[in-house]
Design a protein around this motif. Structure first.
Motif, PDB file in Angstrom:
ATOM      1  N   UNK A 204       0.871  -1.179   0.000  1.00 41.24           N
ATOM      2  CA  UNK A 204       0.000   0.000   0.000  1.00 41.24           C
ATOM      3  C   UNK A 204       0.905   1.225   0.000  1.00 41.24           C
ATOM      4  N   UNK A 205       0.923   1.956  -1.115  1.00 33.94           N
ATOM      5  CA  UNK A 205       1.818   3.113  -1.240  1.00 33.94           C
ATOM      6  C   UNK A 205       1.271   4.350  -0.533  1.00 33.94           C
ATOM      7  N   UNK A 206      -0.062   4.471  -0.514  1.00 34.01           N
ATOM      8  CA  UNK A 206      -0.648   5.649   0.119  1.00 34.01           C
ATOM      9  C   UNK A 206      -2.151   5.435   0.273  1.00 34.01           C
ATOM     10  N   UNK A 207      -2.727   6.209   1.144  1.00 32.77           N
ATOM     11  CA  UNK A 207      -4.179   6.322   1.265  1.00 32.77           C
ATOM     12  C   UNK A 207      -4.480   7.805   1.259  1.00 32.77           C
ATOM     13  N   UNK A 208      -5.211   8.259   0.261  1.00 33.21           N
ATOM     14  CA  UNK A 208      -5.479   9.687   0.063  1.00 33.21           C
ATOM     15  C   UNK A 208      -6.948   9.975   0.303  1.00 33.21           C
ATOM     16  N   UNK A 209      -7.212  10.978   1.136  1.00 34.28           N
ATOM     17  CA  UNK A 209      -8.576  11.443   1.375  1.00 34.28           C
ATOM     18  C   UNK A 209      -8.773  12.751   0.620  1.00 34.28           C
ATOM     19  N   UNK A 210      -9.894  12.867  -0.063  1.00 32.30           N
ATOM     20  CA  UNK A 210     -10.195  14.064  -0.845  1.00 32.30           C
ATOM     21  C   UNK A 210     -11.462  14.710  -0.299  1.00 32.30           C
ATOM     22  N   UNK A 211     -11.379  16.000  -0.016  1.00 23.62           N
ATOM     23  CA  UNK A 211     -12.548  16.771   0.420  1.00 23.62           C
ATOM     24  C   UNK A 211     -12.543  18.079  -0.348  1.00 23.62           C
ATOM     25  N   UNK A 212     -13.184  18.096  -1.508  1.00 25.40           N
ATOM     26  CA  UNK A 212     -13.142  19.274  -2.369  1.00 25.40           C
ATOM     27  C   UNK A 212     -11.741  19.506  -2.883  1.00 25.40           C
ATOM     28  N   UNK A 213     -11.182  20.677  -2.607  1.00 28.25           N
ATOM     29  CA  UNK A 213      -9.816  20.995  -3.024  1.00 28.25           C
ATOM     30  C   UNK A 213      -8.774  20.538  -2.001  1.00 28.25           C
ATOM     31  N   UNK A 214      -9.232  20.093  -0.846  1.00 25.44           N
ATOM     32  CA  UNK A 214      -8.310  19.665   0.207  1.00 25.44           C
ATOM     33  C   UNK A 214      -8.040  18.167   0.095  1.00 25.44           C
ATOM     34  N   UNK A 215      -6.808  17.780   0.380  1.00 32.55           N
ATOM     35  CA  UNK A 215      -6.450  16.358   0.367  1.00 32.55           C
ATOM     36  C   UNK A 215      -5.605  16.040   1.594  1.00 32.55           C
ATOM     37  N   UNK A 216      -5.618  14.778   1.969  1.00 38.11           N
ATOM     38  CA  UNK A 216      -4.804  14.289   3.076  1.00 38.11           C
ATOM     39  C   UNK A 216      -4.141  13.001   2.637  1.00 38.11           C
ATOM     40  N   UNK A 217      -2.823  12.946   2.740  1.00 36.11           N
ATOM     41  CA  UNK A 217      -2.044  11.765   2.357  1.00 36.11           C
ATOM     42  C   UNK A 217      -1.526  11.078   3.610  1.00 36.11           C
ATOM     43  N   UNK A 218      -1.882   9.798   3.770  1.00 38.41           N
ATOM     44  CA  UNK A 218      -1.362   9.019   4.898  1.00 38.41           C
ATOM     45  C   UNK A 218       0.164   8.905   4.805  1.00 38.41           C
ATOM     46  N   UNK A 219       0.673   8.698   3.596  1.00 38.59           N
ATOM     47  CA  UNK A 219       2.117   8.536   3.421  1.00 38.59           C
ATOM     48  C   UNK A 219       2.862   9.814   3.781  1.00 38.59           C
ATOM     49  N   UNK A 220       2.387  10.969   3.306  1.00 37.83           N
ATOM     50  CA  UNK A 220       3.060  12.226   3.570  1.00 37.83           C
ATOM     51  C   UNK A 220       3.018  12.590   5.050  1.00 37.83           C
ATOM     52  N   UNK A 221       1.988  12.107   5.741  1.00 31.41           N
ATOM     53  CA  UNK A 221       1.856  12.394   7.174  1.00 31.41           C
ATOM     54  C   UNK A 221       2.401  11.271   8.035  1.00 31.41           C
ATOM     55  N   UNK A 222       3.108  10.333   7.384  1.00 31.99           N
ATOM     56  CA  UNK A 222       3.819   9.228   8.057  1.00 31.99           C
ATOM     57  C   UNK A 222       2.940   8.443   9.032  1.00 31.99           C
ATOM     58  N   UNK A 223       1.710   8.180   8.617  1.00 38.04           N
ATOM     59  CA  UNK A 223       0.831   7.358   9.461  1.00 38.04           C
ATOM     60  C   UNK A 223       0.351   6.127   8.674  1.00 38.04           C
ATOM     61  N   UNK A 224       1.035   5.800   7.586  1.00 37.19           N
ATOM     62  CA  UNK A 224       0.648   4.646   6.786  1.00 37.19           C
ATOM     63  C   UNK A 224       1.170   3.376   7.445  1.00 37.19           C
TER      64      UNK A 224
END
Length: 224
Positions: A204-224
């Motif tokens: 699993x390389x990443x889990x990305x949440x999308x809310x309109x123009x906002x996004x949250x990356x599990x990988x970038x936030x080191x919680x994957x």
């Protein structure tokens, strides 16, 4: 005053040709698309009115035809053109992904997902299946839910990953509520999927949440 009566250096189309689209506002870009205004309003005035009505580009492109009722200047023909532009942009980004998704191109993945979810009023869970070279095999909506909840079954995700002969996956889902931060349930689900896929040697390389123009990356936030 009609835009044709403006000084040439102030007209949106001429400014775009001279300096590129990046210097134009959303309303000015929309004015070029509209081409003409209405009685007493230039195309830029109409563009500003439309942007104020919908609040954002996301609001504009996610609107249904009935949402344009009462707005002069956009009928069924313009609505169809707007949707065609959105779909062309979505397909362009999909082509970019298929030419080779890498960890360094996460911005393209995010842009694609924002377009993918842009018209959805329900929550859905999407999986991007990648090959050993991190090229996109398929983007598949695995599960669809309500405004605030989607049931996801790890067994089905593993089955689909094996059927696609995927070496890795990127998980994604949207939050129509507008809150981009992951819930505890999102974190638990991510751990479960990572564990289940790991048993068959799929990363699993990443889990990305999308809310309109906002996004949250599990990988970038080191919680994957």
């Amino acid at each position: 005053m009609a835009i044709t009566d403006w000084p040439s250096h102030e007209r949106p189309r001429e400014r775009l040709i001279r300096g590129g689209p990046g210097q134009l506002s959303d309303a000015e870009l929309l004015a070029i698309f509209l081409r003409t205004g209405t009685s007493g309003k230039s195309a830029v005035d109409l563009g500003r009115e439309i942007m104020m009505h919908f609040g954002s580009l996301s609001g504009l492109f996610s609107a249904k035809l009935k949402d344009f009722a009462g707005l002069n200047g956009i009928g069924p023909a313009k609505y169809a053109q707007l949707q065609a532009i959105l779909e062309l942009a979505r397909r362009l980004l999909a082509e970019d992904l298929q030419s080779g998704v890498t960890l360094s191109s996460s911005e393209k993945v995010t842009n694609y997902l924002q377009l993918y979810f842009s018209r959805q009023t329900h929550e859905s869970f999407v999986v991007l299946f990648l090959d050993v070279k991190n090229k996109l095999i398929e983007c598949n909506e695995m599960f669809r839910g309500t405004l605030s909840h989607t049931s996801v079954y790890p067994r089905e995700v593993v089955k689909a990953a094996l059927e696609n002969n995927a070496a890795s996956v990127i998980l994604a889902h949207n939050h129509p509520s507008g809150t981009v931060e992951p819930s505890n349930a999102d974190k638990t689900l991510t751990r479960s999927l990572k564990q289940a896929l790991g048993l068959v040697d799929i990363r699993v390389l990443d889990h990305i949440i999308v809310a309109g123009r906002k996004t949250f990356s599990f990988a970038e936030n080191t919680i994957l």
